[in-house]
Design an enzyme around this catalytic site. Structure first.
Site, PDB file in Angstrom:
ATOM      1  N   TYR A 169       1.119  -1.518   0.206  1.00 17.41           N
ATOM      2  CA  TYR A 169       0.202   0.383   0.225  1.00 17.41           C
ATOM      3  C   TYR A 169       0.553   1.226  -0.244  1.00 17.41           C
ATOM      4  O   TYR A 169       2.396   1.385   0.021  1.00 17.41           O
ATOM      5  CB  TYR A 169      -0.622  -0.118   1.235  1.00 17.41           C
ATOM      6  CG  TYR A 169      -0.128  -0.121   2.403  1.00 17.41           C
ATOM      7  CD1 TYR A 169      -0.379   1.532   2.601  1.00 17.41           C
ATOM      8  CD2 TYR A 169       0.035  -0.562   3.185  1.00 17.41           C
ATOM      9  CE1 TYR A 169       0.122   1.754   4.325  1.00 17.41           C
ATOM     10  CE2 TYR A 169       0.506  -0.309   4.437  1.00 17.41           C
ATOM     11  CZ  TYR A 169       0.631   0.496   5.509  1.00 17.41           C
ATOM     12  OH  TYR A 169       1.833   0.590   5.827  1.00 17.41           O
ATOM     13  N   CYS A 170       0.049   1.939  -0.310  1.00 18.33           N
ATOM     14  CA  CYS A 170       0.892   3.702  -0.146  1.00 18.33           C
ATOM     15  C   CYS A 170      -0.095   4.783  -0.299  1.00 18.33           C
ATOM     16  O   CYS A 170      -0.684   4.457   1.083  1.00 18.33           O
ATOM     17  CB  CYS A 170       1.301   3.735  -1.601  1.00 18.33           C
ATOM     18  SG  CYS A 170       0.260   3.649  -3.389  1.00 18.33           S
ATOM     19  N   ARG A 171       0.029   6.137  -0.376  1.00 20.07           N
ATOM     20  CA  ARG A 171      -0.588   7.296  -0.183  1.00 20.07           C
ATOM     21  C   ARG A 171      -2.043   6.921  -0.114  1.00 20.07           C
ATOM     22  O   ARG A 171      -3.136   7.549   0.942  1.00 20.07           O
ATOM     23  CB  ARG A 171      -0.024   8.450  -0.793  1.00 20.07           C
ATOM     24  CG  ARG A 171       1.645   8.055  -0.623  1.00 20.07           C
ATOM     25  CD  ARG A 171       1.811   9.648  -0.904  1.00 20.07           C
ATOM     26  NE  ARG A 171       3.333   9.433  -0.520  1.00 20.07           N
ATOM     27  CZ  ARG A 171       4.565  10.357  -1.457  1.00 20.07           C
ATOM     28  NH1 ARG A 171       4.218  10.520  -3.266  1.00 20.07           N
ATOM     29  NH2 ARG A 171       5.832  10.717  -1.355  1.00 20.07           N
ATOM     30  N   CYS A 175      -2.242   7.034  -5.700  1.00 17.91           N
ATOM     31  CA  CYS A 175      -0.456   6.638  -5.299  1.00 17.91           C
ATOM     32  C   CYS A 175      -0.173   5.805  -6.926  1.00 17.91           C
ATOM     33  O   CYS A 175      -1.075   4.939  -6.279  1.00 17.91           O
ATOM     34  CB  CYS A 175      -0.273   6.929  -4.146  1.00 17.91           C
ATOM     35  SG  CYS A 175       1.578   6.507  -4.278  1.00 17.91           S
ATOM     36  N   VAL A 199      -3.246   5.245   2.535  1.00 13.24           N
ATOM     37  CA  VAL A 199      -3.424   5.933   4.367  1.00 13.24           C
ATOM     38  C   VAL A 199      -4.609   7.526   4.320  1.00 13.24           C
ATOM     39  O   VAL A 199      -5.563   7.481   4.659  1.00 13.24           O
ATOM     40  CB  VAL A 199      -2.414   6.176   4.306  1.00 13.24           C
ATOM     41  CG1 VAL A 199      -2.062   7.427   5.489  1.00 13.24           C
ATOM     42  CG2 VAL A 199      -1.499   5.189   4.844  1.00 13.24           C
TER      43      VAL A 199
END
Length: 214
Positions: A169-171, A175, A199
């Protein structure tokens, strides 16, 4: 009709009615960020970033903290992240053209389609990998997730399991770090999947109790 009230609320719409400012909001949803760091990560000039941030601050959407000569910005509250996510959901449902899923560069470099995990409910029993910069991970991350920033991933493949599905996962949904990481990992025989939220969405909805590391 109370035109003053409508105009007052419209200030928020004017402030966020810019793609660059939305990108900055996404960065601030990860962690408190300096102007210089946001300029580098967004590929924008410092002067331009400062101007966009001033618009967001005047609308009450961000807060600031000074440390010496540096000014750090953060979201005024999770409601700002929720506003972004709500706009994104409305755009996906009502705009005549779909939201682009990936950049032309990413699509052109793609050797294979990266499998996606749509919601956090599908992450049970998976190995979670956070590929954002380290300071964003420290400010809040999926409980138990391992931090390997994307730039370090190729050299740290031996830290990843070969017998479990790895979810990256990332932003947030827009993303591309997670997809780039999952694509690289799959070339090394790792069963990697990219998370289609991140996030930003978790801060907005509270679906994940983001862990901060002191």
């Amino acid at each position: 009709m109370n035109q003053d009230a409508y105009s007052h609320v419209a200030r928020i719409g004017k402030a966020i009615g810019n793609g660059n400012r939305l990108e900055l909001l996404e960065l601030m949803a990860q962690a408190e960020q300096s102007v210089e760091d946001m300029a580098r990560m967004a590929g924008m000039g410092v002067t331009s970033v400062s101007s966009h941030l001033q618009v967001l601050k005047n609308a009450g959407l961000v807060r600031t903290r000074r440390d010496g000569v540096r000014i750090y910005y953060r979201l005024a509250g999770p409601e700002v992240a929720a506003l972004f996510v709500s706009m994104k959901d409305v755009a996906a449902q009502f705009l005549p053209a779909p939201i682009p899923a990936e950049s032309a560069t990413e699509a052109g470099n793609s050797c294979e389609a990266v499998p996606l995990i749509r919601t956090v409910d599908e992450t049970r029993d998976a190995f979670m990998l956070d590929v954002r910069p380290a300071h964003e991970y420290l400010a809040g991350h999926y409980p138990g997730a391992l931090s390997i920033p994307l730039g370090e991933l190729a050299a740290r493949m031996d830290e990843l399991p070969r017998d479990r599905r790895v979810i990256v996962y990332c932003r947030g949904e827009f993303c591309l770090l997670a997809r780039d990481a999952a694509r690289l990992m799959r070339t090394q025989g790792i069963d990697a999947w990219a998370m289609d939220e991140g996030v930003l969405e978790w801060r907005a909805g509270g679906s994940v109790d983001l862990t901060a590391t002191a």
